[in-house]
Design a protein around this motif. Structure first.
Motif, short mmCIF file in Angstrom:
data_model
loop_
_atom_site.label_atom_id
_atom_site.label_comp_id
_atom_site.label_asym_id
_atom_site.label_seq_id
_atom_site.Cartn_x
_atom_site.Cartn_y
_atom_site.Cartn_z
N LEU A 107 -2.49 -3.95 0.14
CA LEU A 107 -1.31 -3.84 1.00
C LEU A 107 -0.03 -4.35 0.34
O LEU A 107 1.06 -3.87 0.64
CB LEU A 107 -1.53 -4.56 2.33
CG LEU A 107 -2.60 -3.96 3.26
CD1 LEU A 107 -2.68 -4.74 4.56
CD2 LEU A 107 -2.35 -2.48 3.53
N GLN B 169 -6.39 7.26 5.53
CA GLN B 169 -6.65 7.90 4.23
C GLN B 169 -7.02 9.37 4.43
O GLN B 169 -6.69 10.21 3.59
CB GLN B 169 -7.75 7.14 3.47
CG GLN B 169 -7.27 5.87 2.78
CD GLN B 169 -6.81 4.77 3.74
OE1 GLN B 169 -7.54 4.40 4.66
NE2 GLN B 169 -5.59 4.28 3.56
N LYS C 288 8.21 -3.08 14.54
CA LYS C 288 7.86 -3.82 13.33
C LYS C 288 9.03 -4.06 12.39
O LYS C 288 8.85 -4.61 11.30
CB LYS C 288 6.74 -3.08 12.56
CG LYS C 288 5.36 -3.37 13.10
CD LYS C 288 4.27 -3.03 12.12
CE LYS C 288 3.89 -4.18 11.20
NZ LYS C 288 2.72 -3.91 10.39
P1 TMP Z 1 -2.35 -4.23 10.15
O1 TMP Z 1 -2.99 -5.55 9.92
O2 TMP Z 1 -0.93 -4.33 10.57
O3 TMP Z 1 -3.15 -3.34 11.01
O4 TMP Z 1 -2.23 -3.60 8.68
C1 TMP Z 1 -3.27 -3.02 8.02
C2 TMP Z 1 -2.75 -1.79 7.31
O5 TMP Z 1 -3.78 -1.19 6.55
C3 TMP Z 1 -2.24 -0.72 8.28
O6 TMP Z 1 -1.07 -0.15 7.74
C4 TMP Z 1 -3.34 0.30 8.28
C5 TMP Z 1 -3.93 0.17 6.89
N1 TMP Z 1 -5.34 0.54 6.79
C6 TMP Z 1 -5.69 1.70 6.15
O7 TMP Z 1 -4.82 2.42 5.65
N2 TMP Z 1 -7.01 2.03 6.05
C7 TMP Z 1 -7.99 1.25 6.55
O8 TMP Z 1 -9.18 1.59 6.44
C8 TMP Z 1 -7.61 0.04 7.23
C9 TMP Z 1 -8.67 -0.85 7.80
C10 TMP Z 1 -6.28 -0.27 7.33
#
Ligand code: TMP
Length: 226
Positions: A51, A119, A160
């Protein structure tokens, strides 16, 4: 019982995870709240890499005494993103299984459905491949209940604006619209596992609706499922 929360950016999942855990704990249940990517020490490190790769590389350079100036890093490719999310998940699944075996209620802020939405639909990776990689990582573990906090991404992204942002928050609106549509489609395909809630409501209203669902699923009465 294994409960997951899904939704786009700014949909309020984290608040609802906390409120549900508090409600269950107040009724004497052991609860573990967790998140994806993350949930174990190693998975949390993978979270930082996937991230916030720039900051992570800079921090590692700093720790090695290299100049603090942030180097230009190679962008994370969609396939690397898919694999990193699932590397973190494989670590997490082992811990989730351990907790479930202790009769702890596990509540996760995102799980494998997020990979299908982000994805698969978001990045446009081949859905069969995405599913196969997720199946490898989850080893057959699936949530008993998934709450989708559905929200127009324009509203979620606005919420956000002043929060800590990650690489995916900065994707185009069309990306987030594909994510939303994918979540709604997943929910429609498996209505017994999913509950879709309108995330424009107040946190208290949403929490009350979640409690109705969880109570009727039996966990409040003390009969945790598998
Ligand atoms: P969040 O903690 O704000 O939900 O951030 C997690 C970020 O990761 C969010 O942008 C979604 C992304 N994500 C994916 O792209 N694929 C995944 O499998 C997971 C679990 C999260």
């Amino acid at each position: 019982m294994f409960i997951t929360f899904e939704g786009g950016e700014g949909s309020g999942k984290t608040t609802q995870v906390r409120l549900l855990a508090e409600a269950l704990e107040a009724r004497g249940r052991a609860v573990w709240t967790t998140r994806e990517p993350g949930g174990t020490p190693v998975a949390e490190v993978i979270r930082r890499v996937v991230l916030q790769p720039g900051e992570t590389v800079a921090a590692l350079r700093g720790a090695r005494g290299l100049p603090a100036a942030q180097p230009t890093i190679d962008p994370i490719t969609p396939i690397a993103e898919l694999l990193l999310m699932n590397a973190a998940r494989a670590q997490h699944v082992a811990e989730i299984r351990r907790r479930l075996a202790e009769n702890t209620v596990v509540i996760s802020d995102r799980f494998a459905d997020a990979t299908l939405a982000y994805q698969g639909a978001g990045r446009g990776l081949d859905v069969a491949t995405v599913r196969a990689v997720c199946t490898l990582a989850t080893d057959g573990l699936a949530p008993d209940l998934t709450i989708l906090l559905d929200l127009d991404p324009r509203q979620g992204l606005r919420r956000k604006l002043h929060a800590t942002r990650n690489r995916l928050d900065d994707e185009a609106l069309a990306f987030h619209e594909r994510v939303r549509a994918a979540y709604l489609a997943l929910a429609a395909q498996a209505p017994t596992r999913w509950r879709v809630l309108d995330a424009t409501q107040s946190p208290e209203q949403i929490a009350a609706q979640i409690w109705q669902v969880v109570g009727s699923a039996g966990s409040a009465g003390g009969s945790a499922g598998s």
